[in-house]
Design an enzyme around this catalytic site. Structure first.
Site, PDB file in Angstrom:
ATOM      1  N   LYS A  80       0.816  -1.208   0.000  1.00  0.00           N
ATOM      2  CA  LYS A  80       0.000   0.000   0.000  1.00  0.00           C
ATOM      3  C   LYS A  80       0.854   1.263   0.000  1.00  0.00           C
ATOM      4  O   LYS A  80       0.392   2.338  -0.404  1.00  0.00           O
ATOM      5  CB  LYS A  80      -0.918   0.006   1.221  1.00  0.00           C
ATOM      6  CG  LYS A  80      -2.002  -1.058   1.222  1.00  0.00           C
ATOM      7  CD  LYS A  80      -3.224  -0.621   0.463  1.00  0.00           C
ATOM      8  CE  LYS A  80      -4.381  -1.588   0.647  1.00  0.00           C
ATOM      9  NZ  LYS A  80      -5.616  -1.142   0.007  1.00  0.00           N
ATOM     10  N   ASP A 128      -8.515   0.078   6.386  1.00  0.00           N
ATOM     11  CA  ASP A 128      -8.382  -1.030   7.326  1.00  0.00           C
ATOM     12  C   ASP A 128      -7.007  -1.003   7.971  1.00  0.00           C
ATOM     13  O   ASP A 128      -6.705  -1.838   8.826  1.00  0.00           O
ATOM     14  CB  ASP A 128      -8.560  -2.370   6.597  1.00  0.00           C
ATOM     15  CG  ASP A 128     -10.014  -2.644   6.251  1.00  0.00           C
ATOM     16  OD1 ASP A 128     -10.862  -2.478   7.139  1.00  0.00           O
ATOM     17  OD2 ASP A 128     -10.291  -3.032   5.107  1.00  0.00           O
TER      18      ASP A 128
END
Length: 397
Positions: A80, A128
């Site tokens: 990410k 998340d």
């Protein structure tokens, strides 16, 4: 090794693949090249390892397993890091150009030439954990304020890391999709800018940038391989990772591109249900999966365009095969290198091992002794406490 895994029934649906050019149209070669040129110029950039697991491959009866280990990525622990920070930079570029009426380069923002102006542009997102960490890291580098919305089940350890990177973290009582909705609403009300990894009608540029950033990881893997893999197992939340990897594999390998298998938690299987319906479909998450980064109930429309054409199979896995896969990587018993991975990072590996214990599913997925598998180890140890607890569990737990 097989004794460490409980017998697991995996959900499977063979995709009715659409025909088209989404792998080139939704994410263009130029999108990927632009992200590659920028991200590889960042301080601290180095390719992450593509780890070969020959012992495990022999144990489960496939030709090769290549595991792209994203744990070391920019010190942030996951792939990410490539997406959120790059999309933040592109968002700042667009807004600064709008404000000044002049061309603004990514290099100038990166060098701090617009830091004062960036300080007045607030970027927000729901997460998340890993996407928010990347966005917070990017905002810290480029001088923009950052607000991150997390749901009730995001661990405090992950929230603390984002605060340490300068983000204001807002925890809500609902699930991931509720945090996405609140981030959008508060951004609209306050003139902030959402940097999301999921798309919706009228919102596509940041998620496209996020997926383009992920392409750095895929290109590194392709350049490290001597031949195209036959299969790639891609864990998915909203679908951005899977769509990005599938698109670049198609662009890089052409007709030799591997068979794409999307893997989801059975507790959060929005892409699986979309495949059964033949169109994007949201699902209600009744119980949170241990694979925190994959706990998403609504697919990204942009990602689905690619996956509808490139994915051959959609598979769901139960939570109870995740911890054994993590322990297997961390404590290999057949000469393979040690890899420490997080819960979401091992979903593809867990699905592969379980599939090879099921002859019918192996046949359905075309997996055999000659298969060459690419796995995306999307996260390392992003929450040390959770990792420690899982490593302490017995094989029978």
């Amino acid at each position: 090794m097989m004794n460490t895994f409980k017998a697991a029934r995996l959900g499977h649906v063979a995709a009715t693949r659409a025909t088209g050019d989404a792998a080139f149209r939704v994410l263009s070669e130029q999108d990927f090249f632009r992200a590659w040129d920028e991200i590889t110029a960042w301080e601290g950039y180095t390719p992450t390892p593509l780890v070969s697991l020959p012992g495990l491959a022999q144990e489960i009866g496939v030709g090769a397993i290549h595991y792209k280990h994203e744990g070391p990525r920019f010190g942030l622990g996951s792939f990410k890091a490539l997406g959120g920070a790059y999309a933040a930079l592109r968002m700042l570029q667009r807004e600064l150009a709008r404000q000044t009426g002049e061309d603004v380069t990514l290099a100038d923002i990166r060098a701090g030439k617009h830091r004062e102006a960036c300080g007045a542009i607030t970027l927000v997102s729901a997460t998340d954990g890993n996407h928010g960490r990347s966005l917070a890291w990017g905002c810290q580098r480029f001088g923009a304020p950052c607000r991150i919305y997390i749901h009730a089940e995001v661990s405090e350890g992950r929230a603390a890391v984002m605060r340490a990177l300068g983000a204001e973290v807002i925890r809500i009582d609902g699930d991931y999709d509720a945090s996405v909705a609140l981030a959008r609403d508060e951004a609209d009300a306050n003139g902030w800018f959402v940097v999301s990894d999921t798309s919706w009608p009228g919102y596509s540029e940041p998620p496209r940038d996020v997926m383009a950033g992920y392409g750095v990881m895929t290109r590194e893997a392709c350049e490290a391989l001597q031949e195209a893999p036959t299969h790639v197992l891609l864990q998915s939340g909203v679908g951005g990772l899977a769509a990005s990897v599938a698109a670049l594999l198609r662009q890089y390998w052409g007709e030799q591109a591997p068979r794409v298998i999307v893997v989801e938690p059975e507790l959060a299987a929005c892409l699986f249900e979309s495949a059964r319906a033949g169109a994007p479909k949201a699902v209600q998450i009744e119980e949170e999966t241990v694979m925190a980064g994959l706990s998403c109930g609504e697919p990204s429309g942009m990602a689905w365009e690619i996956l509808a054409e490139e994915t051959s199979d959609f598979v769901t896995i139960p939570d109870d095969i995740v911890a054994p896969a993590m322990r297997l990587l961390a404590r290999p018993g057949f000469g393979d290198p040690v890899v420490e991975a997080g819960e979401s990072g091992v979903a593809g590996l867990a699905a592969l091992i379980a599939t090879r214990q099921d002859r019918a599913l192996s046949r359905a997925l075309g997996l055999d002794a000659g298969s060459r598998i690419l796995l995306i180890g999307s996260e390392g140890v992003t929450d040390p406490e959770i990792f420690k607890e899982i490593m302490a569990e017995t094989a029978d737990a």
